[in-house]
Design a protein around this motif. Sequence first.
Motif, PDB file in Angstrom:
ATOM      1  N   LEU A  14       0.812  -1.220   0.000  1.00 53.55           N
ATOM      2  CA  LEU A  14       0.000   0.000   0.000  1.00 53.55           C
ATOM      3  C   LEU A  14       0.845   1.270   0.000  1.00 53.55           C
ATOM      4  O   LEU A  14       0.354   2.344  -0.373  1.00 53.55           O
ATOM      5  CB  LEU A  14      -0.929   0.013   1.217  1.00 53.55           C
ATOM      6  CG  LEU A  14      -2.098  -0.976   1.188  1.00 53.55           C
ATOM      7  CD1 LEU A  14      -2.774  -1.034   2.551  1.00 53.55           C
ATOM      8  CD2 LEU A  14      -3.107  -0.594   0.111  1.00 53.55           C
ATOM      9  N   THR A  18      -0.457   5.331  -0.914  1.00 49.24           N
ATOM     10  CA  THR A  18      -1.004   6.109   0.200  1.00 49.24           C
ATOM     11  C   THR A  18       0.099   6.511   1.166  1.00 49.24           C
ATOM     12  O   THR A  18       1.113   5.811   1.299  1.00 49.24           O
ATOM     13  CB  THR A  18      -2.089   5.314   0.952  1.00 49.24           C
ATOM     14  OG1 THR A  18      -2.526   6.068   2.096  1.00 49.24           O
ATOM     15  CG2 THR A  18      -1.568   3.969   1.430  1.00 49.24           C
ATOM     16  N   GLU A  24      -4.067   2.061   6.901  1.00 51.23           N
ATOM     17  CA  GLU A  24      -5.055   1.530   5.961  1.00 51.23           C
ATOM     18  C   GLU A  24      -5.101   0.005   6.014  1.00 51.23           C
ATOM     19  O   GLU A  24      -6.180  -0.597   5.985  1.00 51.23           O
ATOM     20  CB  GLU A  24      -4.761   2.019   4.544  1.00 51.23           C
ATOM     21  CG  GLU A  24      -5.034   3.501   4.354  1.00 51.23           C
ATOM     22  CD  GLU A  24      -5.219   3.885   2.895  1.00 51.23           C
ATOM     23  OE1 GLU A  24      -5.401   2.972   2.056  1.00 51.23           O
ATOM     24  OE2 GLU A  24      -5.203   5.092   2.594  1.00 51.23           O
ATOM     25  N   TRP A  27      -7.012  -0.856   9.166  1.00 57.00           N
ATOM     26  CA  TRP A  27      -8.452  -0.591   9.055  1.00 57.00           C
ATOM     27  C   TRP A  27      -9.139  -1.661   8.212  1.00 57.00           C
ATOM     28  O   TRP A  27     -10.225  -2.134   8.559  1.00 57.00           O
ATOM     29  CB  TRP A  27      -8.685   0.790   8.441  1.00 57.00           C
ATOM     30  CG  TRP A  27      -8.253   1.929   9.312  1.00 57.00           C
ATOM     31  CD1 TRP A  27      -8.221   1.959  10.676  1.00 57.00           C
ATOM     32  CD2 TRP A  27      -7.766   3.206   8.872  1.00 57.00           C
ATOM     33  NE1 TRP A  27      -7.746   3.172  11.119  1.00 57.00           N
ATOM     34  CE2 TRP A  27      -7.462   3.961  10.043  1.00 57.00           C
ATOM     35  CE3 TRP A  27      -7.563   3.790   7.629  1.00 57.00           C
ATOM     36  CZ2 TRP A  27      -6.969   5.265   9.981  1.00 57.00           C
ATOM     37  CZ3 TRP A  27      -7.071   5.087   7.566  1.00 57.00           C
ATOM     38  CH2 TRP A  27      -6.784   5.816   8.727  1.00 57.00           C
ATOM     39  N   ILE A  28      -8.504  -2.030   7.106  1.00 60.86           N
ATOM     40  CA  ILE A  28      -9.115  -3.020   6.217  1.00 60.86           C
ATOM     41  C   ILE A  28      -9.176  -4.394   6.889  1.00 60.86           C
ATOM     42  O   ILE A  28     -10.198  -5.089   6.829  1.00 60.86           O
ATOM     43  CB  ILE A  28      -8.344  -3.085   4.884  1.00 60.86           C
ATOM     44  CG1 ILE A  28      -8.537  -1.770   4.103  1.00 60.86           C
ATOM     45  CG2 ILE A  28      -8.816  -4.268   4.038  1.00 60.86           C
ATOM     46  CD1 ILE A  28      -7.669  -1.649   2.860  1.00 60.86           C
ATOM     47  N   ARG A  63      -8.046  -1.551  -3.322  1.00 62.77           N
ATOM     48  CA  ARG A  63      -7.367  -0.309  -2.923  1.00 62.77           C
ATOM     49  C   ARG A  63      -6.161  -0.042  -3.824  1.00 62.77           C
ATOM     50  O   ARG A  63      -5.926   1.106  -4.236  1.00 62.77           O
ATOM     51  CB  ARG A  63      -6.924  -0.422  -1.459  1.00 62.77           C
ATOM     52  CG  ARG A  63      -6.337   0.862  -0.899  1.00 62.77           C
ATOM     53  CD  ARG A  63      -7.382   1.931  -0.729  1.00 62.77           C
ATOM     54  NE  ARG A  63      -6.784   3.178  -0.254  1.00 62.77           N
ATOM     55  CZ  ARG A  63      -6.544   4.239  -1.027  1.00 62.77           C
ATOM     56  NH1 ARG A  63      -6.877   4.224  -2.314  1.00 62.77           N
ATOM     57  NH2 ARG A  63      -5.994   5.325  -0.519  1.00 62.77           N
ATOM     58  N   LEU A  69     -10.451   4.526  -0.264  1.00 60.68           N
ATOM     59  CA  LEU A  69     -10.573   3.696   0.931  1.00 60.68           C
ATOM     60  C   LEU A  69     -12.012   3.651   1.434  1.00 60.68           C
ATOM     61  O   LEU A  69     -12.494   2.600   1.864  1.00 60.68           O
ATOM     62  CB  LEU A  69      -9.649   4.227   2.030  1.00 60.68           C
ATOM     63  CG  LEU A  69      -9.685   3.468   3.355  1.00 60.68           C
ATOM     64  CD1 LEU A  69      -9.170   2.047   3.174  1.00 60.68           C
ATOM     65  CD2 LEU A  69      -8.874   4.205   4.419  1.00 60.68           C
TER      66      LEU A  69
END
Length: 289
Positions: A14, A18, A24, A27-28, A63, A69
């Motif tokens: 990622l 980002t 992220e 969170w995912i 993503r 997101l």
Amino acid sequence: MTLSLVLKTASRRLSAITDLPDQEAQWILARCMSVSHSQLMASLSEVLSEPVLSAFEAMISRRLDGEPLGLVLGDIEFMGHVYDVEPGVLLPRPETELLLQAALELVSEIQGPFYCLELGFGAGVLSIEMAIRCPNATVIAWDINPIAHELALRNAARFQVTGIEWILDDFFSYQHRFDSMMATPHPILVLSNPPYISADQYQTLDPSVRDYEPQNALLAHENGLSYYRRLCDSFPADRVMMACEFGIGQEKSLQRCLLAWGARGVVFGVDHKDIPRLFTSTPSHTFLG
């Protein structure tokens, strides 16, 4: 494979798209596991099940393809509340939280009833937050997008907000109703994050915006200023308060537009990067209700 290793691998991937790869990924994964962030971090040594790993990989792939997101997760936090979002509706952004705060400041001294009219409600976050924070407001919101209409109704129900009038129609076809409101003694706030991207700017937008968000919520004629001019044509400057978001580099053009309208008490606000992104105006006469 342990949660710790899964997160480390996903974060590395990622980082190409980002500035918050660790967050992220967390969170995912928390969403895939249906656990809180603190529960996730307390379970890093555990082995991830194959079904959850498969779901996580699918969301990470979305993503990495550039999908925002919020759409990957299906919701976004706005002013401390979690709102559903979905494809086909403009995503709430941090700048719009600043717009809400500016609007709340505008109406903070109003003791009696007032109207709050929103052009382009999208997911419904601005109108819902105004209704929650201002019980003396009659909130009426317009959008032409049927997907947004259904989403806003769902978000309002989520917070048990029942007093908003959601209108699936063109805001500018309701001049007769605006005239009736202006005939009352009640203050009027016009609130909007309207389309403000010019045709040239639209071609240079980040693909995560251009490819995933509705064009009619972004694109505006007259170098991105058409909706502001139509708002000014719909209301006299000495009768309404206005709070609107605008695009980067539009401040001077908007100043000229608002001066020609006859606006008083215009204040430009900046975003988190100190870039002008919103304005408020107050009427030349005071209406405190």
